[in-house]
Design a protein around this motif. Sequence first.
Motif, PDB file in Angstrom:
ATOM      1  N   LEU A 189      43.117  29.050  46.858  1.00 53.91           N
ATOM      2  CA  LEU A 189      41.414  29.272  47.181  1.00 53.91           C
ATOM      3  C   LEU A 189      41.411  30.698  47.941  1.00 53.91           C
ATOM      4  O   LEU A 189      40.396  31.352  47.807  1.00 53.91           O
ATOM      5  CB  LEU A 189      40.864  27.927  47.700  1.00 53.91           C
ATOM      6  N   MET A 243      43.332  33.025  47.606  1.00 52.76           N
ATOM      7  CA  MET A 243      43.584  34.094  46.507  1.00 52.76           C
ATOM      8  C   MET A 243      42.007  34.400  45.842  1.00 52.76           C
ATOM      9  O   MET A 243      42.048  35.630  45.484  1.00 52.76           O
ATOM     10  CB  MET A 243      44.660  33.777  45.436  1.00 52.76           C
ATOM     11  N   LEU A 244      41.364  33.480  45.365  1.00 54.78           N
ATOM     12  CA  LEU A 244      40.179  33.586  44.810  1.00 54.78           C
ATOM     13  C   LEU A 244      39.280  34.152  45.625  1.00 54.78           C
ATOM     14  O   LEU A 244      37.942  34.328  45.202  1.00 54.78           O
ATOM     15  CB  LEU A 244      39.758  32.271  44.049  1.00 54.78           C
ATOM     16  N   TYR A 258      37.556  32.176  47.981  1.00 55.39           N
ATOM     17  CA  TYR A 258      36.715  31.084  48.339  1.00 55.39           C
ATOM     18  C   TYR A 258      37.148  30.674  49.836  1.00 55.39           C
ATOM     19  O   TYR A 258      36.143  29.838  50.550  1.00 55.39           O
ATOM     20  CB  TYR A 258      36.589  30.067  47.491  1.00 55.39           C
TER      21      TYR A 258
END
Lengths: 277, 277
Positions: A60, A62-63, A65
């Motif tokens: 998450l 990495m994304l 969020y």
Amino acid sequence: MMFSMKVSDTDSSKSMVMSLAKGFRVLEVFDAREPELTLSQIAARAELDPGTTYRLAKTLVMLGYLLPAEGKRYRLGLKVLDLGFNAFGQMDLNTIARPILRSLMGPINEAASIAVLDGPELVYVERLQMPLGRLGISQRVGARVPAFCTAIGHAILAYLPLEERLQILNAKPRTKMTPNTPVTIPEIESRLQKVRELGYAVSDQDTVIGVRVIAAPIFDPDDRPWAAISAAAPWMACSLQEFVEHTAPAVVSAAKQLTKVSRISGSTGFTPARRGA
Amino acid sequence: MMFSMKVSDTDSSKSMVMSLAKGFRVLEVFDAREPELTLSQIAARAELDPGTTYRLAKTLVMLGYLLPAEGKRYRLGLKVLDLGFNAFGQMDLNTIARPILRSLMGPINEAASIAVLDGPELVYVERLQMPLGRLGISQRVGARVPAFCTAIGHAILAYLPLEERLQILNAKPRTKMTPNTPVTIPEIESRLQKVRELGYAVSDQDTVIGVRVIAAPIFDPDDRPWAAISAAAPWMACSLQEFVEHTAPAVVSAAKQLTKVSRISGSTGFTPARRGA
DNA sequence: AATATAGTTTCGCATTCCGAAAGGAGTCCA
DNA sequence: TGGACTCCTTTCGGAATGCGAAACTATATT
């Protein structure tokens, strides 16, 4: 062979992507009370294995969020807002509202509407109606009706300050539309009190004989009621109690959703303009 | 043995939960232009296998983040907003802003601030400063400074209507703080024009000798600039160009995030009150 | 310094997910 | 009306991915 049986088989259906659900569990444990959580707190709240939690959190992050915060903690990234903003932020409220109205319709409810308060009147800004509806009424978008006698009006008035309420109620003479129509201030105030208790307004043939309506208010960011959403059913569809039990939760939930989405959707508000055909 | 090699090894790091990333790819393909997509459209846009897409969509529907719409289509569920609302909706803006300010600080930038416009003055509502900062200035939260001569002021003024701008600029006499301070209306207007072109304001020792500042505006839901965020670096940290290249994108991005979050965060706005120790 | 607590990594196993392909369902066109 | 097409849904085998226990490391606490 070893049975590492799942403890809680909450995932009601097969072929569900579990990692995805777990990922959302991680995001969902964050709230305003504790905006930053450590990995172990996340794991505990989401009821996930520490190792798994670590991997999910890493993903998450990495994304975007989730964000690493100071001291091995995490906090929600503002990117979670992008999902909603990209889709709903640029959408006009009517477009967002239409599917919500549709979700209110069904075997019982034959019409659903949204109206905004404009002075002492309501203006219908969006309305859906069953094709073969037996409802006598057929308010068109843009139509204006008095606020004092409708469920939508009550839903809004109930949450306005007393002074404004009286101003609106007294702006025009109040005439009985049906035997049920409340016209005196005490009658109406008593209704509004009930609205505040329940969170929604119920009209049992107050305006049109044979039509029942439930409405709930939509608030602006300052918590002022500025619109309301309603669902209407014909008198003979079911008992009043069944109607309330069936429709009230859905209407209230729809109103809450619209309250939320109206915040991000600019301050443009609804428009009573008809699009398309 | 068969090598079903991954075509694109975009997942830059190991031990990333791929299903989770794919799930978000699904949600991210939705935008306001086409609010409803069929499975194949989703699959195409997210570059995912149809079968996989189906399973992911099913999962997301189960979780409520995606909704089945008429005609085998899907649209984003308003639940995507809950993630942000639960966490940020009830949080006061200062709390949200602080980590953003911190993210602006680093080897180059030694201070970051947010100020709101109050009449012709700016009020600092949040500020972070490096402990050992060599910046001479040390504005405290709550401090008031004139708008005409600061980067933050320029960032806001640039997006106000001409009339209001002039009213603010002429509200008080404008005195030179440093040799660089723009004081005449033409000088300032020329600066503001540049701000509008770039999207941010640059101050190269306009207010304090040895201090450079970059600021970007924060808009309310009506697209009126009501606050701005800035990052400041000492003159000797790097060249002006390096400073701009390094800091401007971050400041602009921070301002955009705050614009977004301020929409959902009630209409309370920032408060210059100091909390905690 | 020692202990405890929390974070990170490793590792083997099997579960879970993937992707191809087949089976439906609906639609378009002739 | 039929056939061909597209798209949705399900099945299936295989393997790789993700899981969880446990080892290891870092950080806090006494």
